[in-house]
Write an enzyme that holds these catalytic residues in place. Structure first.
Site, PDB file in Angstrom:
ATOM      1  N   LYS A 162       0.820  -1.215   0.000  1.00 35.60           N
ATOM      2  CA  LYS A 162       0.000   0.000   0.000  1.00 35.60           C
ATOM      3  C   LYS A 162       0.849   1.259   0.000  1.00 35.60           C
ATOM      4  O   LYS A 162       0.511   2.243  -0.665  1.00 35.60           O
ATOM      5  CB  LYS A 162      -0.951   0.001   1.194  1.00 35.60           C
ATOM      6  CG  LYS A 162      -2.085  -0.998   1.078  1.00 35.60           C
ATOM      7  CD  LYS A 162      -3.104  -0.816   2.194  1.00 35.60           C
ATOM      8  CE  LYS A 162      -4.297  -1.733   1.995  1.00 35.60           C
ATOM      9  NZ  LYS A 162      -5.324  -1.544   3.059  1.00 35.60           N
ATOM     10  N   LYS A 183      -6.116 -10.664  -7.551  1.00 38.56           N
ATOM     11  CA  LYS A 183      -7.327 -10.840  -6.766  1.00 38.56           C
ATOM     12  C   LYS A 183      -8.373  -9.811  -7.186  1.00 38.56           C
ATOM     13  O   LYS A 183      -8.049  -8.650  -7.463  1.00 38.56           O
ATOM     14  CB  LYS A 183      -6.992 -10.672  -5.281  1.00 38.56           C
ATOM     15  CG  LYS A 183      -8.120 -10.989  -4.326  1.00 38.56           C
ATOM     16  CD  LYS A 183      -7.632 -10.870  -2.892  1.00 38.56           C
ATOM     17  CE  LYS A 183      -8.753 -11.129  -1.901  1.00 38.56           C
ATOM     18  NZ  LYS A 183      -8.282 -10.984  -0.506  1.00 38.56           N
ATOM     19  N   LYS A 234     -11.510  -3.643  -5.925  1.00 36.38           N
ATOM     20  CA  LYS A 234     -11.863  -2.316  -6.426  1.00 36.38           C
ATOM     21  C   LYS A 234     -10.616  -1.510  -6.771  1.00 36.38           C
ATOM     22  O   LYS A 234     -10.616  -0.688  -7.677  1.00 36.38           O
ATOM     23  CB  LYS A 234     -12.679  -1.572  -5.366  1.00 36.38           C
ATOM     24  CG  LYS A 234     -14.142  -1.953  -5.336  1.00 36.38           C
ATOM     25  CD  LYS A 234     -14.856  -1.452  -6.574  1.00 36.38           C
ATOM     26  CE  LYS A 234     -16.336  -1.738  -6.501  1.00 36.38           C
ATOM     27  NZ  LYS A 234     -17.044  -1.317  -7.708  1.00 36.38           N
TER      28      LYS A 234
END
Length: 328
Positions: free
Chosen positions: A111, A192, A195
């Site tokens: 991230k 995976k 969104k």
């Protein structure tokens, strides 16, 4: 009866991967476990959010979870920020986990590489997640395979705390659902379903119309071969379709594969199964969306129940550390 805990962030609309990989199993687990399910809105602000959006998304997610089969008469469904003990316990655990342990977390590395602004909260996120779990004397945490590292760290934190201050926290165990634990993107089956990929054709939202669901599955990436077999490494696209169909019909993907000789038939049956699976969900969601006050009441009831247990655990932790009692 074993205690189960799991959480989900209120960011973006639920998609098929969320449902088959997590929520569908939550609905099953609540029937034979003391289940606590949390909308982890505090985790959402580890990355910048648009002002005013988080409350709306939290309410909407709660309605989707209820529509997906979570029963507030059976499980405890609540919002993380409604139970203040989560943040206080998180500080105790931040002081228990090491900088090095947090630095090694794969999710933080991933991230932080995708964001220009990296908050301190994103770095200490695992300590809050550990508090979420440990406050409820959790035995089992159903997670995706990519979350195993976080549960292992939670166990390490709990063991260290118990060693320093005495028996305080129950050590949780991660359980990865055997069927469709990882639903992949229909257009990029090596990734995976998410969104964050910004892959609208590869993601099936739970509120997609049947025609859209069928179109997305019909256009799913497969390969240049013709045989249908469950082989994630060599046939990721076909294996993803088999996983989805198996999970939607409560079967094993290897068994499902033996019934097909053409990709077209596999795609058609997968689309039919997903549409049938989501039909009652979509109908129930429409009912809940029309009465937001009802959902708010159910979340308040869940928070009251969760707070009672969380407060007891936090009190035990503070007593074992040796803080001066605040009862005069």
């Amino acid at each position: 009866m074993q205690r189960v805990f799991s959480g989900i962030q209120p960011t973006g609309q639920l998609h098929l991967g969320n449902y088959l990989g997590a929520v569908h199993n939550w609905a099953k687990m609540q029937q034979h476990s003391d289940a606590f399910y949390c909308i982890v809105d505090l985790h959402s602000i580890t990355t910048p959010q648009k002002a005013g959006s988080i409350g709306r998304e939290t309410l909407r997610l709660a309605q989707m979870l209820l529509a997906a089969g979570l029963d507030p008469q059976v499980c405890t469904l609540f919002v993380q920020s409604h139970v203040r003990e989560h943040t206080e316990c998180a500080w105790l655990l931040e002081c228990t986990v090491s900088f090095g342990e947090l630095s090694r977390m794969a999710q933080f590395k991933d991230k932080s590489s995708r964001h220009e602004f990296i908050s301190a909260g994103l770095f200490t996120y695992p300590a809050l997640q550990a508090a979420d779990i440990l406050l409820y004397d959790t035995n089992v945490v159903p997670v995706g395979a990519d979350q195993r590292q976080h549960i292992e760290l939670t166990r390490d934190i709990a063991e260290r705390f118990n060693h320093r201050y005495g028996d305080t926290f129950v050590l949780p165990t991660a359980v990865v659902p055997a069927t469709a634990a990882r639903v992949m993107d229909l257009q990029r089956p090596s990734d995976k379903m998410s969104k964050s990929l910004n892959s609208p054709k590869g993601t099936i939202d739970l509120l997609d119309e049947p025609t859209h669901i069928r179109k997305k599955i019909r256009s799913a990436v497969t390969d240049n071969e013709s045989d249908v077999r469950f082989d994630v490494a060599n046939k990721p696209g076909v294996s993803n379709l088999l996983s989805i169909l198996a999970a939607a019909t409560d079967r094993d993907p290897n068994t499902v594969a033996t019934q097909y000789h053409q990709y077209g038939a596999l795609k058609d049956d997968t689309a039919d199964a997903v549409i049938a699976l989501l039909a009652p969900f979509q109908a129930r969601f429409s009912e809940l969306e029309a009465d937001p006050a009802q959902t708010s009441r159910l979340l308040q009831d869940g928070a009251d129940k969760a707070r009672e247990l969380a407060a007891s655990t936090l009190r035990r932790a503070k007593t074992n550390i040796g803080f001066l009692s605040d009862t005069y």
